[in-house]
Motif scaffolding. Structure first.
Motif, PDB file in Angstrom:
ATOM      1  N   GLY A 129       0.863  -4.360  13.727  1.00  0.00           N
ATOM      2  CA  GLY A 129       1.328  -3.435  14.755  1.00  0.00           C
ATOM      3  C   GLY A 129       2.380  -4.033  15.667  1.00  0.00           C
ATOM      4  N   LYS A 130       2.556  -5.352  15.608  1.00  0.00           N
ATOM      5  CA  LYS A 130       3.559  -6.032  16.452  1.00  0.00           C
ATOM      6  C   LYS A 130       4.948  -6.018  15.813  1.00  0.00           C
ATOM      7  N   TYR A 131       5.064  -5.594  14.556  1.00  0.00           N
ATOM      8  CA  TYR A 131       6.304  -5.793  13.806  1.00  0.00           C
ATOM      9  C   TYR A 131       7.043  -4.478  13.562  1.00  0.00           C
ATOM     10  N   LYS A 132       8.310  -4.615  13.111  1.00  0.00           N
ATOM     11  CA  LYS A 132       9.206  -3.452  13.019  1.00  0.00           C
ATOM     12  C   LYS A 132       9.277  -2.934  11.586  1.00  0.00           C
ATOM     13  N   ASN A 133       9.406  -1.627  11.488  1.00  0.00           N
ATOM     14  CA  ASN A 133       9.585  -0.961  10.188  1.00  0.00           C
ATOM     15  C   ASN A 133       8.536  -1.390   9.167  1.00  0.00           C
ATOM     16  N   ILE A 134       7.295  -1.397   9.632  1.00  0.00           N
ATOM     17  CA  ILE A 134       6.157  -1.673   8.755  1.00  0.00           C
ATOM     18  C   ILE A 134       5.629  -0.332   8.232  1.00  0.00           C
ATOM     19  N   ARG A 135       5.419  -0.277   6.923  1.00  0.00           N
ATOM     20  CA  ARG A 135       4.729   0.868   6.326  1.00  0.00           C
ATOM     21  C   ARG A 135       3.444   0.342   5.690  1.00  0.00           C
ATOM     22  N   ILE A 136       2.352   0.972   6.028  1.00  0.00           N
ATOM     23  CA  ILE A 136       1.064   0.554   5.473  1.00  0.00           C
ATOM     24  C   ILE A 136       0.501   1.687   4.635  1.00  0.00           C
ATOM     25  N   THR A 137      -0.005   1.332   3.430  1.00  0.00           N
ATOM     26  CA  THR A 137      -0.767   2.294   2.640  1.00  0.00           C
ATOM     27  C   THR A 137      -2.188   1.750   2.490  1.00  0.00           C
ATOM     28  N   PHE A 138      -3.162   2.555   2.896  1.00  0.00           N
ATOM     29  CA  PHE A 138      -4.564   2.186   2.732  1.00  0.00           C
ATOM     30  C   PHE A 138      -5.080   2.882   1.476  1.00  0.00           C
ATOM     31  N   VAL A 139      -5.445   2.106   0.459  1.00  0.00           N
ATOM     32  CA  VAL A 139      -5.941   2.663  -0.799  1.00  0.00           C
ATOM     33  C   VAL A 139      -7.432   2.351  -0.910  1.00  0.00           C
ATOM     34  N   SER A 140      -8.251   3.365  -0.895  1.00  0.00           N
ATOM     35  CA  SER A 140      -9.702   3.122  -0.976  1.00  0.00           C
ATOM     36  C   SER A 140     -10.419   4.392  -1.391  1.00  0.00           C
ATOM     37  N   ALA A 141     -11.676   4.212  -1.802  1.00  0.00           N
ATOM     38  CA  ALA A 141     -12.575   5.351  -1.949  1.00  0.00           C
ATOM     39  C   ALA A 141     -12.848   5.917  -0.556  1.00  0.00           C
ATOM     40  N   PRO A 142     -13.196   7.203  -0.449  1.00  0.00           N
ATOM     41  CA  PRO A 142     -13.444   7.785   0.873  1.00  0.00           C
ATOM     42  C   PRO A 142     -14.520   7.029   1.658  1.00  0.00           C
ATOM     43  N   GLU A 143     -15.507   6.472   0.954  1.00  0.00           N
ATOM     44  CA  GLU A 143     -16.613   5.763   1.635  1.00  0.00           C
ATOM     45  C   GLU A 143     -16.156   4.464   2.294  1.00  0.00           C
ATOM     46  N   LEU A 144     -14.995   3.949   1.890  1.00  0.00           N
ATOM     47  CA  LEU A 144     -14.567   2.618   2.359  1.00  0.00           C
ATOM     48  C   LEU A 144     -13.236   2.670   3.104  1.00  0.00           C
TER      49      LEU A 144
END
Ligand code: CP
Length: 301
Positions: free
Chosen positions: A170-185
């Motif tokens: 969250g401190k950095y610029k132009n970061i894109r995050i994708t969270f890949v998981s089962a709904p439970e996790l």
């Protein structure tokens, strides 16, 4: 820096200083912490974190006293964490603590006259030194901390390490995050709300294939049996996202695979030979970062 409890306490400048110091410590041994004692208190199992902190302290000329489990201590007689810290802080110049309860490192810091370093507090707490070494690995391997697409995979709910790195990103610029998981996790809302506040673009999906080719960093996680109490649920979830050699080979040139380790099957062993695999190099970077943390906190020059 006095206590090191969570990644939110860092800003870019302090991270840069820490990483610049880590850069100077490759293959180094010195006596800068001669006369200092580190207490390593591990109420949960560990290989990397405990031994790398101990190795870091010894490489800097310091000494270590260590506790491998709560059962081997007076916790087993009912001693509170706070009382233990008030005692152990009289034996040591700094305390590294891993504990099974979220908030335990902050509780220890609140009563400790010596610096406390959080080595993992609870499954949904933080592991800030892991996140720092993860980010240092990214910087060393990709040459930047901004302008990154990071794909977190697998167990995002019961895993303090990806939680801690997401806070740091969250401190950095132009970061894109994708969270890949089962709904439970899925990643918890505290992290997602923080990312929204920081203006970090993120998405959630169950489909790893849809983002794999775009990722700069693939952060694989372990489905932690010790934190998923329902065995049927664990069995259902553990094989869902396996990084095979074919999966690794479909990543773009220069992209990296990182993992806090230990792994228990979620990265196939033949991936180790892939140019994308840096999770064992990551361990070595971790030693440098932990040496830099100890020097910073204990004043070794
Ligand atoms: N990554 C990590 O924290 O490993 P250990 O549990 O072995 O310390």
């Amino acid at each position: 820096m006095h206590h090191l409890v969570e990644t939110q306490q860092f800003d870019r400048e302090s991270i840069n200083e820490l990483f610049a110091l880590a850069d100077t410590l490759e293959k180094k041994r010195d006596k800068s912490l001669d006369g200092k004692i580190l207490a390593a208190l591990f109420y949960e199992p560990s290989t990397r974190t405990r031994l790398s902190f101990e190795s870091a302290m010894l490489r800097l000329g310091g000494d270590v006293i260590t506790m491998e489990s709560g059962e081997s201590s007076s916790q087993s007689k009912g001693e509170s964490l706070e009382d233990a810290i008030k005692v152990i802080s009289q034996y040591a110049d700094a305390i590294v603590i891993r504990h099974f309860e979220v908030g335990s490192a902050a509780r220890a810091a609140a009563v400790s006259p010596v610096p406390v370093i959080n080595a993992g507090d609870g499954n949904m707490g933080q592991h800030p030194t892991q996140a720092l070494l993860d980010l240092y690995t990214i910087r060393r391997e990709l040459g930047r901390e901004d302008e990154l697409h990071i794909v977190f995979v697998g167990n995002l709910k019961y895993y303090r390490s990806p939680r801690s790195l997401a806070y740091l990103l969250g401190k950095y610029k132009n970061i894109r995050i994708t969270f890949v998981s089962a709904p439970e996790l899925q990643m918890e809302n505290d992290v997602k709300n923080y990312l929204v506040r920081q203006g970090v673009v993120f998405e959630e999906t169950e489909d790893l294939g849809s983002v794999l080719e775009e990722a700069d960093v693939l952060y694989q996680t372990r489905i932690a049996k010790e934190w998923i109490k329902d065995n049927a649920e664990y069995e259902k979830l553990k094989g869902r996202y396996i990084i095979t050699r074919a999966v690794a080979d479909s990543m773009k040139k220069g992209a990296i695979i990182i993992h806090p380790l230990p792994r228990v099957g979620e990265i196939a062993e033949d991936v180790d030979e892939s140019a994308h695999a840096v999770y064992f190099k990551q361990v070595g970077y971790g030693l440098l970062v932990r040496m830099a943390i100890l020097k910073t906190i204990l004043g070794g020059t």
